[in-house]
Structures are given as C-alpha cells and as structure tokens.
Design an enzyme around this catalytic site. Structure first.
Site, PDB file in Angstrom:
ATOM      1  N   HIS A 113     -34.242  -8.964  44.682  1.00  0.00           N
ATOM      2  CA  HIS A 113     -33.676  -7.766  45.346  1.00  0.00           C
ATOM      3  C   HIS A 113     -32.411  -7.371  45.047  1.00  0.00           C
ATOM      4  O   HIS A 113     -31.527  -8.136  44.884  1.00  0.00           O
ATOM      5  CB  HIS A 113     -34.049  -7.710  46.634  1.00  0.00           C
ATOM      6  CG  HIS A 113     -33.494  -8.713  47.448  1.00  0.00           C
ATOM      7  ND1 HIS A 113     -33.615 -10.071  47.365  1.00  0.00           N
ATOM      8  CD2 HIS A 113     -32.386  -8.411  48.385  1.00  0.00           C
ATOM      9  CE1 HIS A 113     -32.683 -10.734  48.171  1.00  0.00           C
ATOM     10  NE2 HIS A 113     -32.276  -9.864  48.840  1.00  0.00           N
ATOM     11  N   ARG A 278     -23.891 -13.162  56.478  1.00  0.00           N
ATOM     12  CA  ARG A 278     -23.405 -12.136  55.609  1.00  0.00           C
ATOM     13  C   ARG A 278     -22.888 -10.760  56.217  1.00  0.00           C
ATOM     14  O   ARG A 278     -23.671 -10.482  57.467  1.00  0.00           O
ATOM     15  CB  ARG A 278     -24.388 -12.027  54.535  1.00  0.00           C
ATOM     16  CG  ARG A 278     -25.419 -11.106  54.945  1.00  0.00           C
ATOM     17  CD  ARG A 278     -26.553 -10.758  54.027  1.00  0.00           C
ATOM     18  NE  ARG A 278     -27.443  -9.587  54.593  1.00  0.00           N
ATOM     19  CZ  ARG A 278     -28.397  -9.179  53.864  1.00  0.00           C
ATOM     20  NH1 ARG A 278     -29.004  -9.732  53.050  1.00  0.00           N
ATOM     21  NH2 ARG A 278     -28.742  -7.963  54.349  1.00  0.00           N
TER      22      ARG A 278
END
Ligand code: SIN
Length: 287
Positions: A113, A278
């Site tokens: 992705h 992240r």
C-alpha cells in the site's frame, strides 16, 4: 550559510533500487535550514532514508516530521499514541501485562500500500521509528513505483494513463481480516478516487500509483478492473523493484509515498516483541 551539521552528514546508498543511509545527524536536535535542505534533497533523490541509531522522544519525532509539512492524525483512533495523536503506534506488546499479545497489531499493513491513498490528500512521507524490533522477521518491503512505471510496455502506459481508481480504507482493512471501521470512522474517511499514474511534485517523475486500498477502477467492469489491478501489482512488486529494510533498534526510516509502496512482513508475534511508531506528513492531491 555555514552549517556544522551539514559538514557531518554522510550519505551512503542502500541498494540499486532505492534508499540511502544518512549518518552524522541526531534527529533529537533541530536541523538548521542548510542541513534540512540537504536532507530533503537527498530524500527526493533516494525515495527512502534510513537514519540509524536514533534515540528520539515522541516530541522530537513529531518536531522533525513537522519540518516536512502538516501531520496526519489517523482516522483509526485505536492506534493513536495517548499523548501525541500524530503518532501511530504499531505494537504487539500488551500495555497491561508488558508481554506479547500473540497477534500482529495491524494486518492491514501486511499488504502492499501507499500511506493514506484513501484520502484526497494522501501521504507525502512516513517517518517510522523502530523502538523494539524482532531478531527475525518483521522486515518492511518497499517498491520503487517510478522504476515500475518506467518499465511498463508503452501499450500498458497508454492504457492506464487516463484511468482513476477508487481507494477505500474500510475495503482494504476488511479484506486483510481486520474488524470493519466504525460508522464515524467511515464518515471521516469516505472512498476517494485518484489517477493511476501520478507525477511527483518535487522531481517531475511519473509513478504508478496503486495500493491495496484500491476497491475498483473507475469506468471498468469489476472483473476487468480487478484483473488489471492484479497485473500491475504483480509487475510493480517484482524483486527488481523492491528494497528490504531489516530493522535494527533505533532505526528511523522515512519514505516517499508518492513514488513508493510498502508492506510490513510477518514475525512471531507471540515470541518476539515489535514496537514501531510512525508519523505521516500530508502531501498534495495527486495529479
Ligand atoms: C506501515 O505500513 O506503515 C508499517 C510498516 C511496518 O510496520 O513495518
């Protein structure tokens, strides 16, 4: 302008496919403008940067990321850091017991992705900090989508040039075996369509823009669209376009989602601990 940081920066390519390792920078400290410009130019050139041996707090992670643009607060609120909503935590460590959960935290990351492709303004960069990493497995794979586009036959380039695809987070998550999104989450992140070929705003290079968030290709019957999607995905994820990041604790890896795809890989989620955090910098509307 003189920059003490700039003088210390060393850049070493990681592979012929993409990526460079950057040493001589402590991401816990602010970068001066000259050092930041060098990092950004290097990032554009190599698509992926790895900064080894970083010990950064969530605040420092956020501060470094903000230099590149506004940060995403992810619609999947179950992954948000409790004090820093811009940080998305992927961990198999159970907060209550301190042991492992035995389950991969997000199976949606195990398919190829491009981050936030389900949004009108998808991700420019993702900046991932490896806090605890397994001795085996848990690598992250990256595909160079500009090289994949360049290598397509001319007929395929002509075929996909006018096409747009619908990206839908709920679709990809349920296909990956994760629970469906809540009604509020679906409302916040409705499906969007994007071109299947996009031009990088910084370099002008064209890339194939596909992702497992794609539900259908606009104007094509479902079976034909699916077949085209699978064909392009198989092409783009050949070994010749893929770089493997094997994590060492303290690595910070940032990648350009406008010209790469990525996927996490399995590890022993009962026997090994993996915690990565992240941030995602929001980019432009793809053109
Ligand atoms: C992600 O898809 O953003 C996470 C990748 C990883 O966990 O390696």
């Amino acid at each position: 302008m003189a920059s003490a940081i700039l003088d210390r920066i060393e850049v070493t390519p990681l592979s012929p496919v993409m990526g460079a390792e950057v040493r001589g920078i402590d991401l816990a400290r602010p970068l001066d403008d000259a050092a930041f410009k060098h990092v950004r130019d290097t990032f554009y050139r190599h698509m992926l940067l790895r900064f080894p041996d970083q010990r950064i707090s969530p605040e420092q992670h956020v501060a470094f990321s903000r230099r590149f643009g506004p940060l995403q607060v992810h619609v999947l609120d179950q992954f948000r850091h409790p004090e820093h909503p811009e940080i998305y935590v992927l961990s198999n460590v159970d907060k209550a017991t301190g042991g492992t959960t035995g389950r991969h935290p997000d199976r949606g990351t195990l398919v190829w992705h491009s981050d936030l492709s389900f949004q009108r303004r998808p991700a420019l960069a993702t900046i991932l900090h490896g806090i605890e990493v397994p001795a085996q497995g848990g690598d992250t794979l990256f595909a160079n989508m500009a090289a994949a586009y360049d290598a397509l036959p001319d007929a395929a380039k002509r075929r996909i040039a006018p096409l747009r695809a619908v990206h839908d987070l709920d679709y990809s998550r349920t296909r990956a075996g994760e629970p469906p999104m809540t009604a509020a989450q679906r409302q916040e992140a409705p499906p969007v369509d994007h071109p299947m070929v996009r031009t990088h705003p910084g370099t002008g290079a064209k890339s194939l823009y596909i992702s497992h968030h794609i539900r259908e290709i606009v104007g094509l019957p479902q079976a034909e669209g699916r077949a085209l999607f699978e064909e392009l995905m198989a092409h783009a994820t050949q070994d010749r376009f893929v770089f493997r990041q094997s994590w060492t604790e303290g690595d910070v890896v940032m990648w350009d989602n406008r010209c790469t795809m990525h996927k996490a890989t399995e590890y022993d989620a009962a026997g090994q601990r993996r915690t990565v955090q992240r941030t995602v910098v929001i980019g432009d509307v793809p053109v």
